[in-house]
Design a protein around this motif. Structure first.
Motif, PDB file in Angstrom:
ATOM      1  N   ARG A 207       0.866  -1.383   0.030  1.00 66.85           N
ATOM      2  CA  ARG A 207      -0.015   0.184  -0.027  1.00 66.85           C
ATOM      3  C   ARG A 207       1.067   1.057   0.096  1.00 66.85           C
ATOM      4  O   ARG A 207       2.011   1.142   0.504  1.00 66.85           O
ATOM      5  N   HIS A 222      -6.267  -1.027  -5.932  1.00 68.59           N
ATOM      6  CA  HIS A 222      -7.254  -1.269  -4.721  1.00 68.59           C
ATOM      7  C   HIS A 222      -7.949   0.610  -4.477  1.00 68.59           C
ATOM      8  O   HIS A 222      -9.016   0.629  -4.447  1.00 68.59           O
ATOM      9  N   ARG A 226     -11.770   1.231  -5.429  1.00 69.77           N
ATOM     10  CA  ARG A 226     -12.361   2.068  -4.227  1.00 69.77           C
ATOM     11  C   ARG A 226     -13.111   3.021  -4.690  1.00 69.77           C
ATOM     12  O   ARG A 226     -14.345   3.474  -4.545  1.00 69.77           O
ATOM     13  N   ASP A 238     -12.442  -2.804   3.701  1.00 69.76           N
ATOM     14  CA  ASP A 238     -11.089  -3.276   3.079  1.00 69.76           C
ATOM     15  C   ASP A 238     -10.444  -4.497   3.643  1.00 69.76           C
ATOM     16  O   ASP A 238     -10.011  -4.442   4.854  1.00 69.76           O
TER      17      ASP A 238
END
Length: 420
Positions: A207, A222, A226, A238
């Protein structure tokens, strides 16, 4: 809260190894149904929610004839086409209606939104009028040229009582909420937000906010997914980045499927030794693997773990976004009680050429809208076709759609453009 439906355990089932774009859409459109429950919530919380009931106006809007401006109300039959004097008899403000009828050649000082006094049907704007006093009596000079009913809003002019304003499945916008408020309804039945579990997989995925080691990449997908899902009324859980550990992935998916309506991921759908998603789905539920005849985005996985839908999008960002817009977004909308949100399109001339294209495959190019020297809108193709290039998504205004039977694209020919 009320249950709406249960996902059929064969809703994605088909008998083809590879589906064309329109065949995939037809299966989804015909077989999906809402799974979200319903709840009644205060009107102020409904914007962005999907409506679960019919909204019918129980009253005229506006409820009575009223003035559209600040000015002077009078009876048009008393009006001289050349203009004339009217005797001021009343003063009427919004919220303070008068029940006294205006006499012949009488007028009322009236303000915007105030109900018209009995007998009056026309309003002259205050800036067009002149006031005079004579012997203690006030008069107003009304200008020439007014038409009957000028500056008067009629009862039911916006909505007539009994009109169906909104249907179930409508995604409520600010203007829709205002329309409901105008009927006096304070609470509305809506579909509950769809619960989506969002996950990434891979030992190499990190991340943003952490340092990368050799061979590692940031988890851009991601944040792409999202952001895309948040255009719909959803609750996102998540689930993080799952390591390439079969037992841990199976435990995570099994647990999440019991509390989520949808599990959404990208990549991991092939048969490599470290692609545990596909095999885990086979063990826990059902996999309906669609090899779609599109580019980019052919490897897209649809499946189920019990009544939880599993959507496995391709791992490359461009393919992931294309498949989300074309397939996942309509699926999420329908599951959440909304309409089948098929991508909108319009035709524009192509400002590019493709000398050779494979048939039996629908292709989607990243497109940029521009104007030619005549001011006509044209579509330009992003110069590179790599499906891992986020730059193409960032610079594009939408997708250029080329059908299966096309063998080439000529400059100047009309192409379908699907705006983002």
């Amino acid at each position: 809260m009320a249950d709406t439906g249960k996902l059929l355990d064969d809703c994605f089932l088909h008998d083809r190894d590879r589906l064309r774009h329109h065949e995939a859409l037809d299966i989804l459109r015909e077989r999906l149904l809402p799974v979200a429950g319903t709840t009644r919530i205060p009107l102020e919380e409904t914007c962005g929610q999907i409506l679960a009931e019919e909204i019918v106006a129980n009253r005229d809007v506006p409820q009575a004839d009223n003035s559209a401006v600040d000015g002077y109300a009078f009876r048009f039959t008393d009006h001289d086409p050349a203009g004339g004097f009217f005797r001021l008899e009343q003063r009427i403000a919004a919220g303070h209606p008068s029940e006294t009828e205006i006499g012949p050649w009488g007028a009322a000082r009236i303000f915007t939104g105030a109900i018209m006094p009995p007998g009056c049907d026309t309003v002259a704007m205050q800036e067009d009028c002149e006031l005079h006093d004579q012997d203690g009596q006030s008069f107003v000079i009304v200008p020439a040229g007014l038409k009957p009913g000028a500056n008067c809003r009629k009862a039911g002019e916006d909505v007539v009582a009994g009109t169906v304003l909104l249907h179930p499945g409508h995604l409520l916008r600010p203007q829709d909420v205002a329309a409901i408020a105008s009927t006096g309804q304070a609470q509305v039945l809506v579909y509950e937000k769809l619960k989506i579990g969002l996950l990434s997989t891979g030992d190499e995925i990190r991340r943003p906010g952490t340092d990368l080691e050799a061979g590692e990449v940031y988890d851009s997908n991601h944040f792409l997914l999202r952001s895309l899902t948040q255009t719909l009324p959803v609750e996102i859980e998540d689930l993080g980045v799952l390591k390439d550990d079969a037992a841990f992935i199976e435990e995570t998916l099994s647990s999440a499927s019991e509390r989520c309506d949808v599990l959404l991921t990208t990549g991991g759908a092939s048969r490599g030794e470290e692609d545990h998603i596909l095999r885990t789905l086979d063990r826990l539920g059902k996999r309906h693997m669609w090899q779609l005849a599109i580019k980019p985005g052919r490897p897209m996985m649809f499946g189920q773990i019990g009544s939880c839908v599993f959507l496995g999008l391709p791992g490359n960002p461009v393919a992931a976004m294309v498949c989300f817009l074309l397939y996942a977004r309509p699926v999420l909308s329908v599951l959440g009680g909304g309409p089948f949100l098929e991508a909108r399109r319009f035709q524009v001339p192509a400002d590019f050429s493709v000398p050779r294209k494979k048939t039996d495959r629908r292709e989607f190019y990243r497109g940029i809208l521009a104007s030619d020297e005549t001011g006509r809108t044209i579509a330009r193709k992003f110069e590179r076709d790599g499906s891992g290039l986020i730059t193409g998504l960032r610079e594009a205004d939408g997708l250029i759609e080329i059908p299966e039977d096309a063998t080439s694209v000529e400059r100047g020919s009309l192409v379908d453009f699907l705006p983002f």
